[in-house]
Design an enzyme around this catalytic site. Structure first.
Site, PDB file in Angstrom:
ATOM      1  N   ASP A 176      14.659  53.252  33.066  1.00 46.76           N
ATOM      2  CA  ASP A 176      14.400  52.835  31.685  1.00 46.76           C
ATOM      3  C   ASP A 176      14.751  51.360  31.537  1.00 46.76           C
ATOM      4  OD1 ASP A 176      14.396  52.693  28.705  1.00 46.76           O
ATOM      5  OD2 ASP A 176      14.387  54.881  28.853  1.00 46.76           O
TER       6      ASP A 176
ATOM      7  N   ASP B  76      11.111  48.518  34.199  1.00 43.20           N
ATOM      8  CA  ASP B  76      10.035  48.120  33.299  1.00 43.20           C
ATOM      9  C   ASP B  76       8.748  48.637  33.928  1.00 43.20           C
ATOM     10  OD1 ASP B  76       7.957  46.914  31.933  1.00 43.20           O
ATOM     11  OD2 ASP B  76       8.734  44.874  32.104  1.00 43.20           O
ATOM     12  N   VAL B  77       8.153  49.665  33.340  1.00 43.93           N
ATOM     13  CA  VAL B  77       7.020  50.329  33.981  1.00 43.93           C
ATOM     14  C   VAL B  77       5.777  49.454  34.072  1.00 43.93           C
ATOM     15  CG1 VAL B  77       7.818  52.637  33.380  1.00 43.93           C
ATOM     16  CG2 VAL B  77       6.242  51.435  31.831  1.00 43.93           C
TER      17      VAL B  77
ATOM     18  N   ASN C  55       6.954  59.326  32.011  1.00 42.41           N
ATOM     19  CA  ASN C  55       7.137  59.656  30.603  1.00 42.41           C
ATOM     20  C   ASN C  55       7.141  58.435  29.681  1.00 42.41           C
ATOM     21  OD1 ASN C  55       8.329  61.196  28.176  1.00 42.41           O
ATOM     22  ND2 ASN C  55       9.936  59.721  28.664  1.00 42.41           N
TER      23      ASN C  55
ATOM     24  N   TYR D 163      -3.463  54.452  20.642  1.00 43.65           N
ATOM     25  CA  TYR D 163      -2.549  55.360  21.340  1.00 43.65           C
ATOM     26  C   TYR D 163      -3.309  56.553  21.912  1.00 43.65           C
ATOM     27  CZ  TYR D 163       1.315  58.655  22.054  1.00 43.65           C
ATOM     28  OH  TYR D 163       2.201  59.560  22.583  1.00 43.65           O
TER      29      TYR D 163
ATOM     30  N   LYS E 141      -3.734  57.755  25.904  1.00 42.26           N
ATOM     31  CA  LYS E 141      -3.337  59.067  26.410  1.00 42.26           C
ATOM     32  C   LYS E 141      -4.525  59.822  27.002  1.00 42.26           C
ATOM     33  CE  LYS E 141       1.027  58.718  25.760  1.00 42.26           C
ATOM     34  NZ  LYS E 141       1.960  58.704  26.905  1.00 42.26           N
TER      35      LYS E 141
ATOM     36  N   VAL F 151       6.849  65.917  18.223  1.00 43.61           N
ATOM     37  CA  VAL F 151       8.252  66.316  18.298  1.00 43.61           C
ATOM     38  C   VAL F 151       9.048  65.334  17.428  1.00 43.61           C
ATOM     39  CG1 VAL F 151      10.222  66.683  19.838  1.00 43.61           C
ATOM     40  CG2 VAL F 151       7.891  67.168  20.646  1.00 43.61           C
TER      41      VAL F 151
ATOM     42  N   THR G   4      11.392  63.381  17.487  1.00 42.33           N
ATOM     43  CA  THR G   4      12.244  62.387  18.116  1.00 42.33           C
ATOM     44  C   THR G   4      12.149  61.097  17.297  1.00 42.33           C
ATOM     45  OG1 THR G   4      10.405  61.680  19.504  1.00 42.33           O
ATOM     46  CG2 THR G   4      11.881  63.374  20.416  1.00 42.33           C
TER      47      THR G   4
END
Length: 263
Positions: free
Chosen positions: A39, A61-62, A88, A157, A161, A192, A194
């Site tokens: 992360d 850092d993806v 993720n 977004y 996806k 969810v 979050t």
């Protein structure tokens, strides 16, 4: 006989410092895996510590190639291999299409699409027979119910996806044809509550699509046959399943964990 026992396996979870990623890391550890939290947020170090001895944290850092190289090397060297990769990490920036900022669109494309591309690249390289881990494994990507429904305010977004779904299927085909011994699947999480999920409800209300965040949540529940929002554990358990031998003949699949919302 099926089993969800991941004892002896090594997992790298991106975006694992909080939210869904944290829950996935906890579930993988509970199933017996050693987990590396990857992360950009330093809070990932505490998340790893909370998992107990034998787990770890690496700054990742993806969107950065060198960061992926370091993260995979660190995982293999510190934990002893790499058998499971959970791609993720992701971001969502709400906007009507008429108001989309190019910088926001680029950021979502970089994190959600490029981040998954680089994860697949480095995960497959590590797991294939000539890689530093070399024992095959499982890669689980996070798509979204947003890839299967037309929910307002999240067009970019949703597009990212949908791209994750296509990447998953092509990666599964390549891994199979080339004998990598790596299964590649994705999960379609429903909404969810979050930090990201709550932020989406607030944002779609703020731009005028719903009267309030509560109304936005109500609309999601109304679209969901199961009659509730998702829970972190719903998504985490699906990841453990796809990582386990119970899913040994499953690859190139998208698993909806959305209470039926996207059917």
């Amino acid at each position: 006989m099926t089993t969800y026992d991941l004892t002896g396996r090594i997992a790298l979870v991106t975006g694992g410092a909080q939210g869904l990623g944290q829950g996935m890391a906890q579930a993988l550890a509970a199933a017996g895996a050693k987990v590396m939290i990857g992360d950009v947020k330093a809070e990932g170090e505490q998340t790893a510590a909370d998992l107990g001895e034998g787990h770890g944290y690496v700054q990742l850092d993806v969107t950065d190639e060198a960061s992926w190289t370091t993260a995979v090397q660190h995982t293999v060297q510190q934990l002893g291999g790499l058998d499971i990769l959970v791609n993720n990490a992701g971001i969502e920036i709400t906007s009507l299409l008429t108001e989309v900022e190019a910088a926001d669109a680029r950021r979502m494309l970089e994190v959600n699409v490029l981040g998954t591309v680089l994860g697949l690249k480095h995960g497959l390289r590590a797991m294939r027979p000539d890689g530093p881990a070399g024992k095959g494994g499982a890669i689980i990507n996070m798509a979204s119910v947003a890839a299967t429904i037309a929910f307002p305010g999240i067009a970019v977004y949703s597009a990212t996806k949908s791209a994750v779904d296509r990447l998953t299927r092509v990666a599964a085909m390549e891994a199979g044809k080339l004998g990598y011994g790596v299964r590649v699947n994705c999960v379609y999480p429903g909404l969810v509550p979050t930090e990201m999920g709550a932020g989406l409800a607030n944002d779609v209300a703020q731009i005028g699509l719903f009267d309030s965040p509560e109304a936005a949540v109500g609309a999601v529940v109304e679209l969901t046959p199961s009659g509730r929002l998702g829970e972190v554990s719903d998504m985490a358990d699906a990841v453990v399943f796809l990582a386990s031998d119970a899913a040994r003949f499953i690859t190139g699949a998208g698993l909806p964990v959305d209470g039926g919302m996207g059917m």
